[in-house]
Design an enzyme around this catalytic site. Structure first.
Site, PDB file in Angstrom:
ATOM      1  N   GLY B  11    -132.544  29.431  66.871  1.00 28.24           N
ATOM      2  CA  GLY B  11    -132.798  30.626  66.268  1.00 28.24           C
ATOM      3  C   GLY B  11    -132.730  31.539  67.600  1.00 28.24           C
ATOM      4  N   GLY B  12    -133.302  32.830  67.601  1.00 26.76           N
ATOM      5  CA  GLY B  12    -133.292  33.600  68.730  1.00 26.76           C
ATOM      6  C   GLY B  12    -134.263  33.024  69.665  1.00 26.76           C
ATOM      7  N   PHE B 117    -140.326  52.924  62.529  1.00 30.85           N
ATOM      8  CA  PHE B 117    -140.699  51.798  61.880  1.00 30.85           C
ATOM      9  C   PHE B 117    -142.109  51.519  61.359  1.00 30.85           C
ATOM     10  CE2 PHE B 117    -138.762  47.120  61.710  1.00 30.85           C
ATOM     11  CZ  PHE B 117    -137.633  47.562  60.834  1.00 30.85           C
ATOM     12  N   GLN B 231    -147.296  37.515  55.645  1.00 32.00           N
ATOM     13  CA  GLN B 231    -146.806  38.756  55.293  1.00 32.00           C
ATOM     14  C   GLN B 231    -146.051  38.933  54.071  1.00 32.00           C
ATOM     15  OE1 GLN B 231    -144.431  41.309  57.864  1.00 32.00           O
ATOM     16  NE2 GLN B 231    -146.376  42.207  58.191  1.00 32.00           N
ATOM     17  N   HIS B 233    -143.606  41.143  52.276  1.00 33.53           N
ATOM     18  CA  HIS B 233    -142.664  42.588  52.436  1.00 33.53           C
ATOM     19  C   HIS B 233    -142.708  43.275  51.086  1.00 33.53           C
ATOM     20  CE1 HIS B 233    -139.342  45.273  53.326  1.00 33.53           C
ATOM     21  NE2 HIS B 233    -139.495  44.877  54.596  1.00 33.53           N
ATOM     22  N   LEU B 243    -134.343  40.839  50.802  1.00 33.49           N
ATOM     23  CA  LEU B 243    -134.936  41.960  51.112  1.00 33.49           C
ATOM     24  C   LEU B 243    -134.423  43.319  51.413  1.00 33.49           C
ATOM     25  CD1 LEU B 243    -137.805  41.723  52.627  1.00 33.49           C
ATOM     26  CD2 LEU B 243    -136.522  42.204  54.623  1.00 33.49           C
ATOM     27  N   GLU B 246    -136.923  47.620  55.798  1.00 31.40           N
ATOM     28  CA  GLU B 246    -137.827  48.930  56.134  1.00 31.40           C
ATOM     29  C   GLU B 246    -137.077  50.068  56.550  1.00 31.40           C
ATOM     30  OE1 GLU B 246    -140.606  47.445  58.624  1.00 31.40           O
ATOM     31  OE2 GLU B 246    -142.130  48.173  57.164  1.00 31.40           O
ATOM     32  N   ARG B 277    -146.925  47.253  56.581  1.00 34.32           N
ATOM     33  CA  ARG B 277    -146.207  46.423  55.353  1.00 34.32           C
ATOM     34  C   ARG B 277    -147.526  45.758  54.469  1.00 34.32           C
ATOM     35  NH1 ARG B 277    -141.887  42.995  58.436  1.00 34.32           N
ATOM     36  NH2 ARG B 277    -140.501  44.669  58.518  1.00 34.32           N
ATOM     37  N   HIS B 345    -142.498  36.803  53.200  1.00 36.19           N
ATOM     38  CA  HIS B 345    -141.415  37.384  54.160  1.00 36.19           C
ATOM     39  C   HIS B 345    -141.686  36.744  55.482  1.00 36.19           C
ATOM     40  CE1 HIS B 345    -138.623  39.717  56.272  1.00 36.19           C
ATOM     41  NE2 HIS B 345    -139.615  40.724  56.911  1.00 36.19           N
ATOM     42  N   ARG B 380    -148.072  41.485  60.943  1.00 37.58           N
ATOM     43  CA  ARG B 380    -146.852  41.496  62.056  1.00 37.58           C
ATOM     44  C   ARG B 380    -146.408  43.043  61.839  1.00 37.58           C
ATOM     45  NH1 ARG B 380    -140.970  40.621  61.589  1.00 37.58           N
ATOM     46  NH2 ARG B 380    -141.393  41.246  59.237  1.00 37.58           N
ATOM     47  N   SER B 385    -141.216  41.092  65.566  1.00 36.47           N
ATOM     48  CA  SER B 385    -141.210  39.621  65.398  1.00 36.47           C
ATOM     49  C   SER B 385    -139.809  39.204  66.277  1.00 36.47           C
ATOM     50  CB  SER B 385    -141.162  39.136  64.167  1.00 36.47           C
ATOM     51  OG  SER B 385    -140.416  39.747  63.260  1.00 36.47           O
TER      52      SER B 385
HETATM   53  C1  LIG Z   1    -134.930  39.067  55.611  1.00 36.51           C
HETATM   54  C2  LIG Z   1    -135.587  39.073  57.112  1.00 36.51           C
HETATM   55  C3  LIG Z   1    -135.629  40.439  57.737  1.00 36.51           C
HETATM   56  C4  LIG Z   1    -136.363  40.446  58.961  1.00 36.51           C
HETATM   57  N1  LIG Z   1    -136.070  41.669  59.714  1.00 36.51           N
HETATM   58  C5  LIG Z   1    -136.822  41.731  60.765  1.00 36.51           C
HETATM   59  C6  LIG Z   1    -136.597  42.828  61.823  1.00 36.51           C
HETATM   60  O1  LIG Z   1    -136.126  43.762  61.274  1.00 36.51           O
HETATM   61  N2  LIG Z   1    -137.109  43.127  62.858  1.00 36.51           N
HETATM   62  C7  LIG Z   1    -137.891  42.007  63.542  1.00 36.51           C
HETATM   63  O2  LIG Z   1    -138.500  41.965  64.557  1.00 36.51           O
HETATM   64  N3  LIG Z   1    -138.047  40.666  62.650  1.00 36.51           N
HETATM   65  C8  LIG Z   1    -137.541  40.730  61.161  1.00 36.51           C
HETATM   66  N4  LIG Z   1    -137.725  39.661  60.645  1.00 36.51           N
HETATM   67  C9  LIG Z   1    -138.380  38.357  61.224  1.00 36.51           C
HETATM   68  C10 LIG Z   1    -137.504  37.696  62.198  1.00 36.51           C
HETATM   69  O3  LIG Z   1    -136.050  37.639  61.912  1.00 36.51           O
HETATM   70  C11 LIG Z   1    -137.845  36.101  62.356  1.00 36.51           C
HETATM   71  O4  LIG Z   1    -139.348  36.051  62.616  1.00 36.51           O
HETATM   72  C12 LIG Z   1    -137.280  35.678  63.395  1.00 36.51           C
HETATM   73  O5  LIG Z   1    -135.918  35.736  63.685  1.00 36.51           O
HETATM   74  C13 LIG Z   1    -137.603  34.165  63.696  1.00 36.51           C
HETATM   75  O6  LIG Z   1    -136.887  33.597  64.797  1.00 36.51           O
HETATM   76  P1  LIG Z   1    -136.790  32.259  65.429  1.00 36.51           P
HETATM   77  O7  LIG Z   1    -136.021  31.725  66.659  1.00 36.51           O
HETATM   78  O8  LIG Z   1    -138.499  31.893  65.496  1.00 36.51           O
HETATM   79  O9  LIG Z   1    -136.522  31.193  64.062  1.00 36.51           O
HETATM   80  P2  LIG Z   1    -135.286  31.009  63.277  1.00 36.51           P
HETATM   81  O10 LIG Z   1    -134.029  32.026  63.694  1.00 36.51           O
HETATM   82  O11 LIG Z   1    -135.710  30.962  61.664  1.00 36.51           O
HETATM   83  O12 LIG Z   1    -134.727  29.693  63.793  1.00 36.51           O
HETATM   84  C14 LIG Z   1    -135.087  28.563  63.488  1.00 36.51           C
HETATM   85  C15 LIG Z   1    -134.121  27.398  64.031  1.00 36.51           C
HETATM   86  O13 LIG Z   1    -135.011  26.282  64.010  1.00 36.51           O
HETATM   87  C16 LIG Z   1    -134.011  25.299  63.506  1.00 36.51           C
HETATM   88  N5  LIG Z   1    -134.907  24.175  62.863  1.00 36.51           N
HETATM   89  C17 LIG Z   1    -136.021  24.507  61.619  1.00 36.51           C
HETATM   90  N6  LIG Z   1    -136.393  23.220  61.280  1.00 36.51           N
HETATM   91  C18 LIG Z   1    -135.438  22.304  62.061  1.00 36.51           C
HETATM   92  C19 LIG Z   1    -135.671  20.973  61.632  1.00 36.51           C
HETATM   93  N7  LIG Z   1    -136.546  20.182  60.963  1.00 36.51           N
HETATM   94  N8  LIG Z   1    -134.844  20.191  62.684  1.00 36.51           N
HETATM   95  C20 LIG Z   1    -133.890  20.816  63.496  1.00 36.51           C
HETATM   96  N9  LIG Z   1    -133.884  22.051  63.525  1.00 36.51           N
HETATM   97  C21 LIG Z   1    -134.866  22.953  62.706  1.00 36.51           C
HETATM   98  C22 LIG Z   1    -133.178  25.876  62.424  1.00 36.51           C
HETATM   99  O14 LIG Z   1    -132.139  25.256  62.331  1.00 36.51           O
HETATM  100  C23 LIG Z   1    -133.000  27.289  63.310  1.00 36.51           C
HETATM  101  O15 LIG Z   1    -131.953  27.001  64.405  1.00 36.51           O
HETATM  102  C24 LIG Z   1    -136.920  39.296  59.424  1.00 36.51           C
HETATM  103  C25 LIG Z   1    -137.035  38.168  58.804  1.00 36.51           C
HETATM  104  C26 LIG Z   1    -136.571  38.256  57.547  1.00 36.51           C
HETATM  105  C27 LIG Z   1    -136.795  36.852  56.783  1.00 36.51           C
END
Ligand SMILES: Cc1cc2nc3c(=O)[nH]c(=O)nc-3n(C[C@H](O)[C@H](O)[C@H](O)COP(=O)(O)OP(=O)(O)OC[C@H]3O[C@@H](n4cnc5c(N)ncnc54)[C@H](O)[C@@H]3O)c2cc1C
Ligand code: SF4
Ligand code: SF4
Ligand code: FES
Lengths: 327, 566
Positions: B11-12, B117, B231, B233, B243, B246, B277, B345, B380, B385
């Protein structure tokens, strides 16, 4: 209160471990209106057949995991309402579910999309920033809203591969760039912060590149985000001219295309290869033409004049005028 | 295979770490493992935006204001050193991402646009229409391709391996053929995302946000932190829990009860719909409890009204939200109000790390929603995030590059690999009969009812007992699909195992914490109790597989404890 109905899902299944070839499995389920195809598949997996294999993740139409063919059309299972599909069933209340086309099937509805990723790499689908590495993060690039606008739609692409699955040329030539990769290239080339336009365009106009597209519009119709992919295709083609890359079969083809459009409003496609490649070059096209013919996709020999011919003609003249101005 | 750095999660958070590491030292051998293709990670779902005090829109915005808003938003449970780092780095990170091609929406003068926001005192949220997370994720993937990062897609993390308190790498299962692989490395970054999917149908999360990284960490002896803070939403779609961002309220949407009142005037007279939230979620819950909601077969709800904004604005600024409502709810927000209710959420808790993203095991780092730094504390703020994953993703990337040059040869033994094979084989047990989908559904229901928005001792006691019981039943869960090829049945069962372990932490933590703070609302303890509870909760797995709860102090700074009002 809500409508309920028994619906049959005919799912094309294939487990290479045990099956010699793909076959349809039928699942009868009672569903209520308002449910998506993905929910229906998940219901089947949880309650009927745990071996049914499909991909999904966000369930919200944004991750691109769940693209499959539903009643013959590539689309996202999670944004497709079952009730909408009932209208296009060949047999009443029987929905046909198949994996995407143009990919190798790993199992059931899961296909191997690695070749698509390889093409993204081949065509440098990334911005090569004008900001030097050591200066990253120091200040924002100046991008006016009107400069951002052209890439806005293109950045909607979620790499779901629906367009890839529908593309006629990708079906005939697995090395063909594919619509979504052209879209990416366009998005990068139009980005005022990018510096790799020249290199990317050179790659685009080589064999298996942008000149192979036949404007069948199937990618445009399939795109789950309604992105005007054809604008991107035309855009990068135009760019090859702007960059003086005119010495390819495709570019010559485009010139003839222009003449054709001005003459009849529609392409005389059947004779086009002859004029572009010359009689000798045509021989190389034969296997390809045969393949297309076999799939019933050979263009008619006497095309109709399209009704908006006048508009097309004016448009073309306009474009020509504009590009002359630029020279 | 041996690598310099292994990153789990694309992810990010994971991709920023990879990018930072390779840019600092292109010679490093880096593997990124992910159970889904990178661009499918849940970062793509973030619609609203990402905060940074660029002061493009409000010229008087400052980093200090951002810091204060975040501390206040966290209900003083966030660590102030981490929050300071987060907010200081924010403008640099956003500019860097912009320089690398992220397509942010723009102001007329060509600078990055910013919008209001929840919980922010200035217009600070940078966005790309309502596809911010998606475009950020695509940009990071593009740049990772550019730098030739090696991805192992559709590999599932099984275990984190350590020896003598030092990281040795991870073991993962290739979903394509069910083969088990070891990835030996001195440095591992866990970036596996959140755990709020445990609420199942009452969750906005992707199917795979099951907290696998946290569960593997627990098994490796790494503690988790602040797990009880989940949290909700305020505005999930009534039927699917998906969702409505916001952004919809940021653009001027109203929340309406069955009397047609904008009821937020009762709870947050100044900020109205743009209150934080937790406050908005609770307000909606109160309205519904007091009979001011609307009835439907899919449960009670209130309405989010955008109709007064007009078609043009909705189409231009909130196109994805409109699509979402039409596809999943059958409602066009241009024409009628959207039926919504609170949905699980975001997970504030996660793997316990410090500002350098370090866990208790040398060489193992964690970032993103799966980690708890902690910058979000008890709650949060929207837009913080994405910022968290970027800032700390980059930070972890910096840390591992430092480390790579000065550590020895990692080693995962054959017996460690065999242990994992045995675990997998065990899941195929012939006498097993429990259904994974039933356990999963029951887990979501008990959590929603007993460890949801409003919590009490009795309900939580029941919640904890339920989770224990479900964990027992899970030992006999049936994997009906015995194929080695892309066995999603096996994966869903393993994910359920992760959810159950983390659910126990959530429920136990919520039961232990006898106060109300941020997202954690106890009806029986309605106020914040700084004297007894101004501390982080810590969760460890015992040798028997139970969860033990302890605590740890909060890092304070120049901002003293204050009451939190909006
Ligand atoms: C609907 C929604 C809207 C949101 N809107 C906002 C917003 O407007 N602004 C904001 O700041 N935040 C927002 N958030 C929160 C934010 O998007 C997330 O907190 C953030 O993107 C998480 O990023 P991450 O890199 O931690 O994880 P993720 O992007 O969830 O990536 C997780 C990674 O881990 C990998 N993984 C997981 N388990 C395993 C495993 N067992 N084996 C191998 N790989 C695995 C997955 O494949 C994935 O690549 C939102 C969240 C949601 C759900
Ligand atoms: S228009 Fe071109 S790219 Fe699109 S589907 Fe047809 S051949 Fe493929
Ligand atoms: S262009 Fe459209 S159909 Fe093709 S991958 Fe992108 S979103 Fe999917
Ligand atoms: S599951 Fe993500 S697009 Fe359908």
């Amino acid at each position: 209160m809500e409508d309920r109905k028994q619906i049959t899902f005919n799912v094309l299944c294939f487990n290479p471990e045990v099956d010699e070839k793909a076959y349809f499995k039928s699942y009868d389920v009672v569903l209520e209106k308002g449910i998506t195809v993905l929910r229906a598949l998940n219901y089947i997996k949880d309650h009927v057949d745990q071996t049914l294999t499909h991909r999904f993740f966000c369930q919200a139409g944004i991750c691109g995991s769940c693209a499959i063919r539903i009643n013959g059309v590539s689309k996202l299972a999670c944004t497709t309402q079952v009730w909408d599909e009932l209208e296009t069933c060949k047999t009443k209340d029987q929905i046909i579910v198949e994996p995407l086309n143009n990919f190798k099937v790993i199992r059931d509805l899961v296909v191997d999309i690695d070749p698509m990723i390889a093409k993204l790499k081949k065509y440098k689908s990334w911005v090569v920033p004008m900001v030097k590495d050591e200066d990253l993060g120091k200040k924002e690039c100046d991008v006016k809203p009107e400069e951002f606008e052209p890439i806005n739609a293109a950045t909607d692409c979620i790499l779901c591969a629906s367009c890839y699955s529908e593309c006629t040329i990708t079906e005939a030539d697995r090395h063909y760039i594919s619509p979504l990769v052209i879209l990416r290239a366009y998005r990068m080339n139009m980005d005022t912060r990018d510096t790799a336009g020249e290199e990317r365009t050179r790659l685009l106009q080589e064999d298996h590149g942008i000149w192979d597209c036949t404007h069948c519009y199937r990618c445009v119709e399939a795109c789950v985000k309604n992105i005007p992919i054809m604008e991107a295709i035309q855009g990068v083609r135009h760019e090859t001219f702007e960059r003086g890359m005119t010495n390819t079969a495709g570019a010559r083809h485009a010139k003839i295309f222009l003449d054709d459009v001005k003459g009849g409003g529609r392409l005389k496609e059947a004779t086009l290869p002859l004029r572009t490649l010359g009689p000798i070059g045509m021989i190389g096209m034969i296997p390809f033409a045969l393949k297309m013919g076999a799939k019933g996709r050979v263009p008619p020999i006497f095309p109709h004049k399209v009704s908006t011919h006048r508009e097309v003609k004016t448009l073309v003249e306009q474009v020509e005028k504009e590009s002359k101005k630029k020279d | 295979m041996t690598y310099d750095i292994v990153i789990v999660g694309a992810g990010g958070g994971g991709m920023y770490a990879a990018l930072e590491a390779i840019r600092r030292n292109p010679a490093l051998k880096i593997a990124v493992i992910s159970k889904v293709y990178p661009t499918r990670s849940h970062t793509s779902a973030a619609q609203g935006g990402v905060n940074a005090a660029l002061a493009n829109k409000h010229k008087d915005d400052t980093i200090d204001l951002h810091i204060f808003d975040t501390i206040k938003g966290s209900d003083y449970l966030g660590d102030q050193d981490s929050i300071t780092y987060l907010c200081e780095q924010a403008p640099i990170l956003i500019r860097e991402l912009e320089n690398l091609g992220a397509p942010f929406s723009r102001l007329e003068d060509g600078s990055i646009a910013q919008r209001p926001f929840g919980g922010a005192s200035r217009h600070r949220c940078c966005y790309c229409a309502d596809k911010t997370g998606h475009t950020v994720l695509q940009t990071l993937f593009e740049q990772c391709m550019r730098y030739g990062i090696q991805f192992f897609n559709e590999y599932y993390l099984l275990s984190i391996e350590e020896n003598d308190g030092k990281c040795q790498g991870v073991i993962a299962l290739n979903l394509r053929d069910s083969k088990i692989h070891k990835f030996e490395a001195n440095s591992v970054i866990l970036a596996t995302g959140g755990y709020a999917k445990m609420y199942w149908h009452k969750s906005s999360n992707a199917a795979g946000l099951t907290g696998d990284g946290g569960a593997a960490a627990l098994r490796a002896g790494i503690p988790l932190k602040d797990m009880e803070f989940v949290q909700f939403h305020p505005t999930g779609l009534r039927k699917s829990g998906l969702l409505v961002t916001e952004g919809a309220r940021g653009e001027g949407g109203y929340l309406i009860n069955n009397k047609g009142e904008r009821f937020m005037s009762k709870y947050a007279p100044e900020k109205m719909e743009l209150g934080p939230r937790d406050l908005v979620s609770r307000s909606i819950e109160i309205e519904i409890r007091e009979g001011l909601g609307f009835e439907s077969t899919a449960g009670q709800f209130i309405k989010l009204d955008l109709t007064h904004l007009g078609a043009e604005l909705i189409m231009q600024r909130l196109p994805q939200i409109r699509e979402l409502c039409i596809y999943f709810e059958g409602v066009d927000p241009i024409l009628e109000p959207i039926p919504v209710r609170p949905t699980a959420h975001y997970s504030m808790g996660g793997i316990d790390v410090n500002t350098s993203c370090e866990t208790n095991i040398e060489g193992i780092y964690a970032v993103g929603e799966g980690a708890c730094v902690s910058v979000h504390g008890a709650n949060r703020l929207g837009g913080n995030s994405l910022l968290d994953i970027l800032v700390f993703g980059k930070r972890a990337g910096m840390e591992v590059v430092e480390r790579a040059s000065k550590s020895g040869q990692p080693k995962i033994s054959d017996s460690q690999v065999e242990d994992q094979q045995k675990y997998i084989d065990g899941l195929f047990g012939k006498t097993h009969h429990e259904r994974y989908d039933v356990i999963r559904e029951e887990l979501g229901t008990t959590l929603g009812e007993n460890a949801g928005i409003y919590r009490t001792k009795d309900a939580l006691t029941k919640g904890v007992a339920d989770v224990y019981e479900l964990r027992e039943r899970f030992k006999k869960v049936k994997v009906a699909d015995h194929s080695r090829l892309f066995n999603t049945n096996l994966m869903q069962v393993m994910e359920l195992g992760s959810m159950l372990d983390l659910a126990l932490c959530v429920a136990k933590g919520a039961l232990a914490r006898e106060e109300s703070r941020g997202s954690h609302s106890r009806i029986d303890f309605p106020t914040r109790d700084d004297k007894n509870w101004h501390k982080h909760s810590i969760f460890k797995m015992t040798a028997e597989g139970d969860i033990a709860v302890s605590d740890k102090p909060v890092t304070m700074g120049k901002h003293e404890l204050q009451e939190r009002t909006y």
